[in-house]
Scaffold this motif. Structure first.
Motif, mmCIF file in Angstrom:
data_model
loop_
_atom_site.group_PDB
_atom_site.id
_atom_site.type_symbol
_atom_site.label_atom_id
_atom_site.label_comp_id
_atom_site.label_asym_id
_atom_site.label_seq_id
_atom_site.Cartn_x
_atom_site.Cartn_y
_atom_site.Cartn_z
ATOM 1 N N ARG A 53 0.852 -1.209 0.425
ATOM 2 C CA ARG A 53 0.019 0.223 0.232
ATOM 3 C C ARG A 53 0.734 1.028 0.080
ATOM 4 O O ARG A 53 1.758 1.377 0.703
ATOM 5 N N GLY A 112 -3.520 8.658 -8.026
ATOM 6 C CA GLY A 112 -3.571 7.649 -8.124
ATOM 7 C C GLY A 112 -3.695 7.859 -6.328
ATOM 8 O O GLY A 112 -2.896 8.521 -5.557
ATOM 9 N N LEU A 163 -3.126 2.124 -4.018
ATOM 10 C CA LEU A 163 -4.007 0.941 -3.670
ATOM 11 C C LEU A 163 -4.095 0.009 -4.734
ATOM 12 O O LEU A 163 -4.669 -1.332 -4.024
ATOM 13 N N GLY A 164 -4.526 0.140 -5.789
ATOM 14 C CA GLY A 164 -4.348 -0.445 -7.386
ATOM 15 C C GLY A 164 -4.001 -2.009 -6.436
ATOM 16 O O GLY A 164 -4.771 -3.166 -6.688
ATOM 17 N N LEU A 165 -2.505 -2.208 -6.587
ATOM 18 C CA LEU A 165 -2.218 -3.013 -6.975
ATOM 19 C C LEU A 165 -2.134 -4.354 -5.199
ATOM 20 O O LEU A 165 -1.651 -5.454 -5.451
ATOM 21 N N LYS A 197 -5.132 -4.387 -3.942
ATOM 22 C CA LYS A 197 -6.152 -4.909 -3.163
ATOM 23 C C LYS A 197 -6.271 -5.686 -4.950
ATOM 24 O O LYS A 197 -6.293 -6.987 -4.518
ATOM 25 N N ALA A 198 -5.189 -5.736 -4.741
ATOM 26 C CA ALA A 198 -5.268 -7.296 -6.145
ATOM 27 C C ALA A 198 -4.400 -8.134 -5.745
ATOM 28 O O ALA A 198 -5.241 -9.452 -5.550
#
Length: 55
Positions: free
Chosen positions: A4, A18, A21-23, A25-26
Motif C-alpha cells: 500500500r 491515484g 491501492l490498486g495493486l 488490492k489486486a
C-alpha cells in the motif's frame, strides 16, 4: 510494488494522482483465492503482470 502506498507529503494531493491501492488490492484478492500475482519489468518495454488462479 504491491504494498500500500501512503502519501506523507501534503503537497501531493489525491486529485493529482491515484491513491496507490490498486495493486495492493489486486494482490489481496488473488491471494484470497489461493493464487499468485507477479510482475516482471523490462526497461524500455514495460511491465507484464501475471495472475495464476487454481482451477
Amino acid at each position: 510494488m504491491f504494498n500500500r502506498f501512503y502519501r506523507t507529503d501534503e503537497a501531493r494531493a489525491r486529485n493529482s494522482g491515484g491513491m496507490g491501492l490498486g495493486l495492493a488490492k489486486a494482490k489481496e484478492f488473488v491471494i484470497a483465492h489461493q493464487g499468485t500475482l507477479k510482475a516482471a519489468t523490462t526497461r524500455g518495454q514495460g511491465t507484464i503482470f501475471t495472475v495464476k488462479l487454481p482451477y
